[in-house]
Design an enzyme around this catalytic site. Sequence first.
Site, PDB file in Angstrom:
ATOM      1  N   GLU A 218       0.800  -1.228   0.000  1.00  0.00           N
ATOM      2  CA  GLU A 218       0.000   0.000   0.000  1.00  0.00           C
ATOM      3  C   GLU A 218       0.826   1.268   0.000  1.00  0.00           C
ATOM      4  OE1 GLU A 218      -0.905  -2.626   1.535  1.00  0.00           O
ATOM      5  OE2 GLU A 218      -2.999  -2.949   0.994  1.00  0.00           O
TER       6      GLU A 218
ATOM      7  N   HIS B  46     -10.950  -4.956   9.996  1.00  0.00           N
ATOM      8  CA  HIS B  46     -11.662  -4.662   8.760  1.00  0.00           C
ATOM      9  C   HIS B  46     -12.859  -3.759   8.997  1.00  0.00           C
ATOM     10  CE1 HIS B  46      -9.362  -8.050   7.153  1.00  0.00           C
ATOM     11  NE2 HIS B  46      -9.639  -7.563   5.962  1.00  0.00           N
TER      12      HIS B  46
END
Lengths: 427, 307
Positions: B43, B112
């Site tokens: 990322e 998440h």
Amino acid sequence: MSSAFSAINTIQPLHRTIDNPSVSPFLGSTHKLRSFPACNRAPSASSIRRQFSVVAVSDVVKQQKTKSGSSLSNLLITKEEGLELYEDMVLGRSFEDMCAQMYYRGKMFGFVHLYNGQEAVSTGFIKLLTKEDCIVSTYRDHVHALSKGVPARQVMSELFGKTTGCCRGQGGSMHMFSEEYNVLGGFAFIGEGIPVSTGAAFTSKYRREVLKEANSDQVTLAFFGDGTCNNGQFFECLNMAALWKLPIVFVVENNLWAIGMSHLRATSDPEIWKKGPAFGMPGVHIDGMDVLKVREVAKEAVERARRGEGPTLIECETYRFRGHSLADPDELRDPAEKAHYATRDPIAALKKYMIENKLVNEAELKAIDKKIDEVVEDAVEFADASPHPARSQLLENVFADPKGFGIGPDGRYRCEDPKFTEGTAHV
Amino acid sequence: MERDARVCVMGEDVGHYGGSYKVTKDLANKYGDLRVLDTPIAENSFTGMAIGAAMTGLRPIVEGMNMGFLLLAFNQISNNCGMLHYTSGGQFTIPVVIRGPGGVGRQLGAEHSQRLESYFQSIPGIQMVACSTPYNAKGLMKAAIRSENPVILFEHVLLYNLKERIPDEEYVLNLEEAEMVRPGEHITILTYSRMRYHVMQAAKTLVNKGYDPEVIDIRSLKPFDLHTIGNSVKKTHRVLIVEECMRTGGIGASLTAAINEYFHDYLDAPVVCLSSQDVPTPYAGTLEEWTVVQPTQIVTAVEQLCR
């Protein structure tokens, strides 16, 4: 012909070098290496891609030198090139020396990281580039900007924090940017510039393949140090650059020290060039104190990238004569190590080469020295005379589109409030 | 992407897979593997790559497969995305869009189910918007792509299945404007993203009980649309903020401060802010339910405020 494995056996054990740091384990490495053979696998496209040889540049240079004496046609550079290289390195050295003076006189502040001793890398690489090629550096970026063509006045002004600086005084020593000369920074956190350089290379490829601009072959050079080579972003970008064959050259300026941390104490395998083949690109180790050697290898790597064959990792063994920054007392480095590298001063080496090979005479070099002195003096005078940023500059450039400051209670965009142009509005 | 060849997408599984929530479905077939780039799992580096590409002329859209993963890209988002335009003295623009699904889903577990609005909001130089309906998702996305500023667009994991009729002709919404969802007289309820639906559910109950709430979807998390919000406060004199963000240092906290600063004179009661609990989102369904604000809590808060 040695295979990769036998080459490792010929390298001196690394523990020895901790006691004797002036003996680098890879001085004059002359072995040829191949990437690891694709064992037990039918050659796939990816393994075929990996079959390239990694050559230490001292081989190339030795071959060229021993060909036939020192006739001018066999020299590595012409007189014009030599003078260009000399001038660029002297500019880098004089500029940095002036920075030290100005810092101690209270004209520049904060963290200033000087490049003395490493000029061969900047000059050797950047003088091969076109204006459209991009470079990305770290906080030790003054000389990279100068080599790329940013006027000394603009760099000095930036260091003094004046509006005439290349970044309007808003960036400072560690953030040299130039849109005109494609200097994409200047980054304070090590490693964070490497993805940016990978992006610039991505754009070059995108331009050619998606936008169908046939002439798009800009190359990007990413400069960073030995400390950065233990950072995740380095590895992530080696992977992506090799994966997509981006036109980029990763240039490691291994000066053996990350502030006070010796490269050997921080790295499990200190031979950084070896990390290239692990990702599918050539890894080369060169003597970064010799601008001609740097230039030979750089030429190959830049051409390779321009042809679309992908990235190269080049480890330049170099050294910084000063501390990490002007605030660094530099107590940990062994004086013997410093003395050793002082004898390999790149400027002295080039001067010696050119005079011995009768490319130039002393007077011509002295004329350049004098010219550079004047350039640097002029830069200081210009910076001194330039204005400090006014308060009105404070809120400019936060957003490219200042509508980003939002809509105020009165329904108008806040940036239309005159306090914004005055710099007194509170955002 | 059709209008401007410089627009490209980068992220994990955006290409062949079509995106983890199918946002980029079929785009790779249409535009190729380079324009819809499947990245390795890195990322920080691919966000930085998008920034470098933006500096050199492209207009990338970075997808965080889950917004939470963008925590790994914080270095690039904070230092480079937000700051580069300023530190370069205005020489380089970073017209990136960083988007992805976030928020609390259905028992997805703590990592998440993160709400990153609060973490990113202090970064100078970026704008943040949150979409909540198909209509504003499209309009805000287009606006974000066309903006010269870096924009973080917060989508919500539970809102991807919404269906709505939207105009055929092109429309672009304003990144800095809030959306009036339901005009009213008694109280201003400020919300965004999924909590808009909890608020509207509560609004039904409230209307039956005789209240007339004004519901505004603030949409622009940074900067706040002080005009729409201010006009509402001046009318109703009572403010309730309902958000999914955490309580500490969240969007609601900033909004409360802004309202107190600008519209203090118009308030008949202190601003009330209903946020998620400051807990890592638990896996267990019951615990997860109590982590976020539920419609019954909203009804109770309005009743108390309007007493």
